[in-house]
Design a protein around this motif. Structure first.
Motif, PDB file in Angstrom:
ATOM      1  N   PRO A  33      -6.235  63.081 -64.339  1.00  0.00           N
ATOM      2  CA  PRO A  33      -7.027  62.309 -65.306  1.00  0.00           C
ATOM      3  C   PRO A  33      -8.487  62.734 -65.366  1.00  0.00           C
ATOM      4  O   PRO A  33      -9.089  62.763 -66.446  1.00  0.00           O
ATOM      5  N   LEU A  34      -9.047  63.069 -64.205  1.00  0.00           N
ATOM      6  CA  LEU A  34     -10.450  63.487 -64.192  1.00  0.00           C
ATOM      7  C   LEU A  34     -10.616  64.866 -64.829  1.00  0.00           C
ATOM      8  O   LEU A  34     -11.622  65.140 -65.501  1.00  0.00           O
ATOM      9  N   ILE A  35      -9.641  65.756 -64.621  1.00  0.00           N
ATOM     10  CA  ILE A  35      -9.684  67.081 -65.246  1.00  0.00           C
ATOM     11  C   ILE A  35      -9.570  66.942 -66.759  1.00  0.00           C
ATOM     12  O   ILE A  35     -10.327  67.566 -67.522  1.00  0.00           O
ATOM     13  N   VAL A  36      -8.614  66.114 -67.209  1.00  0.00           N
ATOM     14  CA  VAL A  36      -8.442  65.906 -68.645  1.00  0.00           C
ATOM     15  C   VAL A  36      -9.687  65.243 -69.236  1.00  0.00           C
ATOM     16  O   VAL A  36     -10.123  65.577 -70.342  1.00  0.00           O
ATOM     17  N   SER A  88      -5.848  75.913 -73.055  1.00  0.00           N
ATOM     18  CA  SER A  88      -5.994  75.530 -71.647  1.00  0.00           C
ATOM     19  C   SER A  88      -5.078  74.360 -71.306  1.00  0.00           C
ATOM     20  O   SER A  88      -4.437  74.330 -70.244  1.00  0.00           O
ATOM     21  N   TYR A  89      -5.012  73.403 -72.209  1.00  0.00           N
ATOM     22  CA  TYR A  89      -4.176  72.228 -71.968  1.00  0.00           C
ATOM     23  C   TYR A  89      -2.686  72.607 -71.948  1.00  0.00           C
ATOM     24  O   TYR A  89      -1.930  72.151 -71.092  1.00  0.00           O
ATOM     25  N   LEU A  90      -2.255  73.464 -72.876  1.00  0.00           N
ATOM     26  CA  LEU A  90      -0.865  73.911 -72.897  1.00  0.00           C
ATOM     27  C   LEU A  90      -0.510  74.686 -71.631  1.00  0.00           C
ATOM     28  O   LEU A  90       0.589  74.529 -71.074  1.00  0.00           O
ATOM     29  N   LEU A  91      -1.429  75.525 -71.171  1.00  0.00           N
ATOM     30  CA  LEU A  91      -1.200  76.264 -69.931  1.00  0.00           C
ATOM     31  C   LEU A  91      -1.170  75.326 -68.730  1.00  0.00           C
ATOM     32  O   LEU A  91      -0.412  75.559 -67.770  1.00  0.00           O
ATOM     33  N   LEU A  92      -1.956  74.278 -68.783  1.00  0.00           N
ATOM     34  CA  LEU A  92      -1.930  73.277 -67.710  1.00  0.00           C
ATOM     35  C   LEU A  92      -0.583  72.569 -67.678  1.00  0.00           C
ATOM     36  O   LEU A  92      -0.044  72.261 -66.602  1.00  0.00           O
ATOM     37  N   MET A 141     -12.212  67.629 -70.058  1.00  0.00           N
ATOM     38  CA  MET A 141     -11.876  68.436 -71.227  1.00  0.00           C
ATOM     39  C   MET A 141     -12.016  67.642 -72.525  1.00  0.00           C
ATOM     40  O   MET A 141     -12.244  68.210 -73.590  1.00  0.00           O
ATOM     41  N   ALA A 142     -11.829  66.294 -72.425  1.00  0.00           N
ATOM     42  CA  ALA A 142     -11.862  65.450 -73.624  1.00  0.00           C
ATOM     43  C   ALA A 142     -12.655  64.179 -73.312  1.00  0.00           C
ATOM     44  O   ALA A 142     -12.102  63.081 -73.239  1.00  0.00           O
ATOM     45  N   ALA A 143     -13.942  64.346 -73.099  1.00  0.00           N
ATOM     46  CA  ALA A 143     -14.799  63.252 -72.634  1.00  0.00           C
ATOM     47  C   ALA A 143     -14.892  62.096 -73.619  1.00  0.00           C
ATOM     48  O   ALA A 143     -15.199  60.965 -73.228  1.00  0.00           O
ATOM     49  N   ASP A 144     -14.617  62.347 -74.897  1.00  0.00           N
ATOM     50  CA  ASP A 144     -14.790  61.299 -75.903  1.00  0.00           C
ATOM     51  C   ASP A 144     -13.554  60.412 -76.070  1.00  0.00           C
ATOM     52  O   ASP A 144     -13.558  59.475 -76.863  1.00  0.00           O
ATOM     53  N   GLN A 145     -12.480  60.673 -75.316  1.00  0.00           N
ATOM     54  CA  GLN A 145     -11.238  59.920 -75.463  1.00  0.00           C
ATOM     55  C   GLN A 145     -11.267  58.629 -74.636  1.00  0.00           C
ATOM     56  O   GLN A 145     -11.958  58.533 -73.626  1.00  0.00           O
ATOM     57  N   SER A 146     -10.477  57.628 -75.059  1.00  0.00           N
ATOM     58  CA  SER A 146     -10.384  56.358 -74.344  1.00  0.00           C
ATOM     59  C   SER A 146      -9.579  56.540 -73.061  1.00  0.00           C
ATOM     60  O   SER A 146      -8.888  57.550 -72.871  1.00  0.00           O
ATOM     61  N   ASN A 147      -9.644  55.526 -72.178  1.00  0.00           N
ATOM     62  CA  ASN A 147      -8.882  55.592 -70.932  1.00  0.00           C
ATOM     63  C   ASN A 147      -7.380  55.651 -71.193  1.00  0.00           C
ATOM     64  O   ASN A 147      -6.637  56.343 -70.497  1.00  0.00           O
ATOM     65  N   LEU A 148      -6.901  54.924 -72.213  1.00  0.00           N
ATOM     66  CA  LEU A 148      -5.484  54.975 -72.557  1.00  0.00           C
ATOM     67  C   LEU A 148      -5.094  56.370 -73.028  1.00  0.00           C
ATOM     68  O   LEU A 148      -4.055  56.904 -72.635  1.00  0.00           O
ATOM     69  N   ALA A 149      -5.938  56.984 -73.844  1.00  0.00           N
ATOM     70  CA  ALA A 149      -5.663  58.345 -74.328  1.00  0.00           C
ATOM     71  C   ALA A 149      -5.661  59.342 -73.180  1.00  0.00           C
ATOM     72  O   ALA A 149      -4.812  60.247 -73.127  1.00  0.00           O
ATOM     73  N   ILE A 150      -6.593  59.173 -72.250  1.00  0.00           N
ATOM     74  CA  ILE A 150      -6.641  60.060 -71.080  1.00  0.00           C
ATOM     75  C   ILE A 150      -5.364  59.911 -70.265  1.00  0.00           C
ATOM     76  O   ILE A 150      -4.786  60.894 -69.781  1.00  0.00           O
ATOM     77  N   GLY A 151      -4.896  58.659 -70.114  1.00  0.00           N
ATOM     78  CA  GLY A 151      -3.654  58.436 -69.394  1.00  0.00           C
ATOM     79  C   GLY A 151      -2.469  59.114 -70.066  1.00  0.00           C
ATOM     80  O   GLY A 151      -1.626  59.718 -69.405  1.00  0.00           O
ATOM     81  N   LEU A 152      -2.401  59.036 -71.391  1.00  0.00           N
ATOM     82  CA  LEU A 152      -1.314  59.677 -72.131  1.00  0.00           C
ATOM     83  C   LEU A 152      -1.380  61.196 -72.023  1.00  0.00           C
ATOM     84  O   LEU A 152      -0.363  61.860 -71.794  1.00  0.00           O
ATOM     85  N   LEU A 153      -2.574  61.752 -72.212  1.00  0.00           N
ATOM     86  CA  LEU A 153      -2.741  63.205 -72.111  1.00  0.00           C
ATOM     87  C   LEU A 153      -2.434  63.700 -70.697  1.00  0.00           C
ATOM     88  O   LEU A 153      -1.910  64.805 -70.513  1.00  0.00           O
ATOM     89  N   SER A 154      -2.749  62.881 -69.702  1.00  0.00           N
ATOM     90  CA  SER A 154      -2.483  63.262 -68.314  1.00  0.00           C
ATOM     91  C   SER A 154      -0.993  63.198 -67.993  1.00  0.00           C
ATOM     92  O   SER A 154      -0.523  63.869 -67.070  1.00  0.00           O
TER      93      SER A 154
END
Length: 435
Positions: free
Chosen positions: A264-267, A334-338, A270-283
């Motif tokens: 979550p911290l890495i994501v 970068s995200y796809l490679l992650l 990469m996407a500092a403007d996203q909400s905590n819920l969005a960060i959770g989903l992306l993670s």
């Protein structure tokens, strides 16, 4: 060979054991890793720097390391059913208690207690699976078990992110609600273990006498060919094979522990403007890839009766993908490679434990599985503080992740070597049942 008896027995094992232990491991990893989402609020509330957070994460592994081997040995004495229930109930209580932390020092103490409570759970279940599933089906059984772990990231991270939105209800911070609510399922499941998990096939009411007899003979046949058997006991910990397997799992843990706990911290970086819920989903998305890769790799390994390349190659590919992700200039690339990094990193997991339980049996297996897992947990003790310190000094996770990438590639090479069969592998004399 009675194919109908074989198929019916495996169907019962898959239906009665696998779903329940998947749920248990889901909750275990949810309570162990939800701190990564809680950190989005908790670090500011408690005044934690990245280094202090890393130390808090690492405290879990100090006690986990100390109590892992004794826990697995005790399990062989008192029975898996009672001991796994004890583990789950105590860690659920401690996890819920995390909601009352008021300072960094209290966080360190609670994480230490959580590691003490949970020590022995994962290796205990791995040993339990080896006592029930023939080795020709073991990789896929392990893959389903570990899907419970990965599901904690797929489902747990978004859910944990959503629970942060409870912030302010009853004047309680969202991260406190997160710990309070996510610790309770472990206590409930711990009580259910006493009812749902028989210690041995002979005690399973859902197997008939013919199925019990077939399974007992099959497992005896599998154990007759192990390299390190019951007579080795704790002396197995000095065996070269056990030490090399420990090294592979140690290097693999750079990815599974380092990336998971910082995802979550890495994501967020990469996407500092996203909400905590969005960060959770992306993670969570990369762990969907992990589930798919684990199942396909385990299934193909069982079908082809090949372990070596199925174990080592995914780890090498994981390290290469992470290296490319570090130096990619495009955030989407970068995200796809992650995503691929996480997928390949987990893909070897069921193969690794299938190989380990094919080479070990009895008390030697129980002690060695715990030892291997313990060695890997030194990564959890040391890597998070190091990654946090590197982030504080450089304001980037790049150099820390490069260390992780190198460890994964080296681990893959060693894995290919150590998992080679000591004798020509024979094709299983029966078909593999679909799961």
């Amino acid at each position: 060979m009675n194919t109908d008896l074989y198929s019916s027995t495996l169907r019962q094992l898959n239906a009665k054991i696998i779903p329940f232990i998947m749920i248990c491991y889901f909750v275990a990893n949810l309570d162990k890793t939800n701190i990564s989402i809680a950190a989005l609020q908790m670090n500011a509330d408690l005044g934690l720097s990245a280094s202090m957070y890393g130390l808090g994460v690492g405290m879990f592994y100090i006690s986990y390391i100390l109590f892992e081997i004794p826990s697995n040995i005790i399990m062989t004495k008192v029975g898996a059913r009672r001991w796994i229930a004890r583990i789950m109930i105590t860690w659920g209580i401690v996890s819920t208690g995390m909601a009352f932390v008021q300072s960094a020092n209290q966080l360190y103490v609670m994480r230490f207690l959580l590691g003490m409570a949970e020590a022995g759970f994962a290796p205990g279940i791995i040993y339990y699976i080896s006592c029930w599933f023939p080795k020709s089906n073991r990789a896929r059984a392990m893959s389903f078990f570990y899907m419970g772990s990965v599901a904690a990231s797929i489902i747990g991270l978004p859910v944990s992110g959503a629970l942060l939105n409870l912030h302010g209800i009853a004047d309680v911070a969202g991260w406190r609600w997160l710990f309070a609510l996510e610790g309770l399922p472990a206590v409930i499941l711990g009580c259910l273990v006493l009812w749902r998990l028989p210690d041995t096939p002979e005690q399973a009411p859902w197997l008939n006498s013919d199925q019990k007899s077939w399974l007992r003979q099959r497992l005896q046949q599998d154990n007759a060919g192990v390299e390190i058997g019951k007579g080795h006991g704790l002396r197995a910990l000095k065996d070269k094979t056990v030490l090399l397997l420990s090294l592979v799992w140690f290097l693999q843990a750079f990815g599974s522990i380092g990336i998971t706990l910082f995802m979550p911290l890495i994501v967020k970086s990469m996407a500092a403007d996203q909400s905590n819920l969005a960060i959770g989903l992306l993670s969570a998305v990369p762990f969907v890839m992990a589930c798919l890769f684990m199942y396909l790799n385990g299934r193909h390994s069982d079908r082809t009766n090949e372990r070596s390349w199925h174990l080592g190659l995914p780890l090498i590919l994981s390290g290469l993908c992470l290296t490319l992700a570090i130096y990619a200039n495009n955030l989407m690339v970068s995200y796809l490679l992650l995503m691929l990094t996480v997928g390949f990193n987990f893909a070897l997991t069921p193969i690794f434990w299938a190989v380990t339980t094919e080479k070990l049996a009895g008390l030697a297996a129980a002690a060695s599985i715990a030892f291997i897992n313990t060695v890997a947990n030194f990564v959890g003790l040391g890597l998070p503080p190091i990654l946090g310190k590197i982030k504080d000094v450089t304001n980037s996770y790049q150099y820390g992740l490069l260390i992780v990438a190198v460890a994964l590639i080296v681990g893959g090479v060693i894995g290919i070597i150590v998992s080679r069969p000591s004798r020509p592998a024979k094709t299983p004399p029966h078909p593999v049942t679909e799961s």
